[in-house]
Enzyme design. Structure first.
Site: not given
Ligand code: ZN
Length: 503
Positions: A265-266, A269, A295
């Site tokens: 997830h990170e 980003h 997101e």
């Molecule tokens: Zn996030």
């Protein structure tokens, strides 16, 4: 006019340097700073932020923007310069609408509120936090009045995180999602289909978890020469320009999913920030378009790639090699089902892909109700309980598991939550568009290759940074406005197949 543009760029470079220096101090505070450093760090951050604010809101910036207005006002002008001037004008006007006393008073109140929230959560006692939260909602209402809005005060708050998005649009999208999600969830829960995720709840060596995360994100395309990973209680991604984009992760010794999917997830980003056009460096264009678009990137890598069958076809053997005792005899299909188990739960950050959005809707509805004055802050714990029960069929037994679980409200982040679900919605629109262009993407993922997917995202999303407003960026990238239908169909396909239900 060329002189004015040079002058503006110089001014913005200094503002960005101050902002990045403040971000680096914040990163340090959350990773390595000893607890004794808190007070001194608060002063240092306040000083840097004040200097940045003063430097940016100076009348000289207004003078330069006025001189450059002919470029910005020419709507046929799609150049980077025109976009830079328009974005700067918008930010400048917004920043100047908030009186300095209000900004300072709010910053101080946030620090105290955050402290009170931590204590209240630890003791699971909403009453300790209530006066601070009332104050935060009061600041939010005042902020909305200062900034101005056409239809709803919540629009002004939402606009801070998702420029151009309106409360009414969020409501429409959320109503559609809720109408699609709840029958599917009910069908899954009454299907009798059992998914056992016990394999994820074993002892997993931290160093090996980290090793796997590094290998996976490197394969995705996260550039470790321009990034690094550290440990924090709450994972996040931060950057000091496109060439230093850092992520943090938390490792649980007895649960594999947290670090595994949190790291993907990170990294999602981070790859977005690493992919912004270098020509935008040290300007207001050099970051993601909005929190929702951000997101969409993290969720795409975490869910559409990381929780997919093709990804595990390529990677499950490697994970078994790292954890032979725990996973050596586990069937890949059982593992796929385990990481996609649907289970209504109390805590948002632990929620599965399907129920996650219901947690967001709850927060959005409560925020709007408090801003409208139909719900009092004092009644939030009760409202939280009854609405959780109605939507998810689970009831918190404590405030810590309910209304006190998130940090956002204590830090003044009212209007932030909807961007999580907007990002989920967008992730599927982008994914489908990328696959329509490159139908071999899933086959490549099954070979642990991600170049085409990342390349498509770079070309259609990342490189633009903040050049376009989210609405424009989404239309350009997907050929359509933000639309919950593709996302809803994806959830129905994926979880309908896992649980053998169709609604
Ligand atoms: Zn996030």
């Amino acid at each position: 006019m060329a002189d004015a543009l040079t002058g503006l760029r110089e001014r913005l470079s200094a503002v960005m340097d101050l902002n990045y220096a403040a971000s680096l101090l914040s990163w340090d505070q959350r990773t390595y700073m000893p607890p004794g450093g808190t007070t001194a760090r608060a002063h240092q951050l306040a000083t840097l932020r004040r200097l940045s604010h003063e430097h940016f809101t100076d009348v000289e910036v207004g003078r330069l923007l006025d001189a450059l207005a002919p470029i910005a006002d020419d709507h046929a002008n799609d150049s980077d310069e025109a976009a830079l001037i328009r974005r700067t004008r918008r930010d400048y006007e917004q920043a100047r609408k908030l009186p300095l006393e209000f900004v300072t008073e709010w910053a101080r109140a946030r620090a105290l509120s955050n402290q009170a929230w931590e204590e209240a959560r630890r003791r699971s006692d909403f009453a300790l936090f209530q006066p601070y939260l009332e104050q935060q909602f009061d600041f939010a209402k005042r902020q909305a009045e200062y900034l101005g809005y056409d239809e709803h005060p919540y629009d002004a708050l939402l606009d801070q995180y998702e420029p151009g998005m309106k409360t009414a649009e969020v409501r429409t999208i959320f109503d559609e999602l809720k109408a699609g999600t709840i029958p599917l969830l009910k069908a899954i829960l009454s299907s009798g289909g059992v998914v056992d995720d016990g394999v994820l709840h074993q002892t997993f060596d931290e160093a090996k978890q980290e090793q796997f995360g590094v290998e996976v994100t490197q394969a995705f395309g996260y550039d470790w020469q321009r990034g690094r990973q550290d440990r924090t209680v709450h994972p996040f991604c931060t950057n000091f320009g496109r060439d230093d984009v850092r992520i943090t992760t938390r490792f649980y010794p007895d649960f594999l999913s947290a670090a595994l999917f949190g790291t993907m997830h990170e990294a999602g980003h981070a790859m977005y920030e690493q992919g912004v056009d270098p020509a935008f460096s040290r300007t207001l264009l050099s970051r993601g378009a909005s929190l929702g678009v951000h997101e969409s990137q993290s969720r795409l890598w975490e869910n559409l790639v990381g929780r997919s069958r093709p990804f595990w076809q390529a990677n499950f053997t490697r994970l078994q090699e790292l954890f032979p005792q725990q996973l050596g005899s586990v069937d890949i299909e059982d593992f796929y089902r385990a990481i996609n188990k649907v289970q209504p739960s109390l805590i948002r950050v632990e929620a599965d892909e399907l129920t996650y959005n219901l947690h967001i809707m709850l927060r959005f509805e409560l925020e709007v109700d408090v801003i409208e004055g139909t719900v009092e802050v004092a009644d939030l714990p009760e409202e939280w309980h009854s609405r959780m029960e109605a939507m998810l069929g689970v009831t918190p037994t404590s405030d810590a598991q309910g209304v006190l679980q998130d940090t956002h409200w204590s830090s003044g982040g009212i209007g932030y939550f909807p961007t999580y679900t907007l990002g989920n919605v967008l992730s599927v629109q982008l994914w489908e568009r990328a696959i329509a262009t490159h139908p071999t993407i899933p086959d490549e993922i099954a070979r642990n290759e991600y170049g085409k997917l990342l390349g498509w995202l770079r070309e259609h999303v990342h490189r633009y940074g903040r050049k376009y407003e989210p609405r424009e960026l989404i239309r350009r990238a997907t050929g359509a406005p933000l639309n919950p239908q593709p996302y809803m169909s994806y959830l129905h396909r994926k979880f309908g197949e896992i649980y053998g239900v169709s609604v």
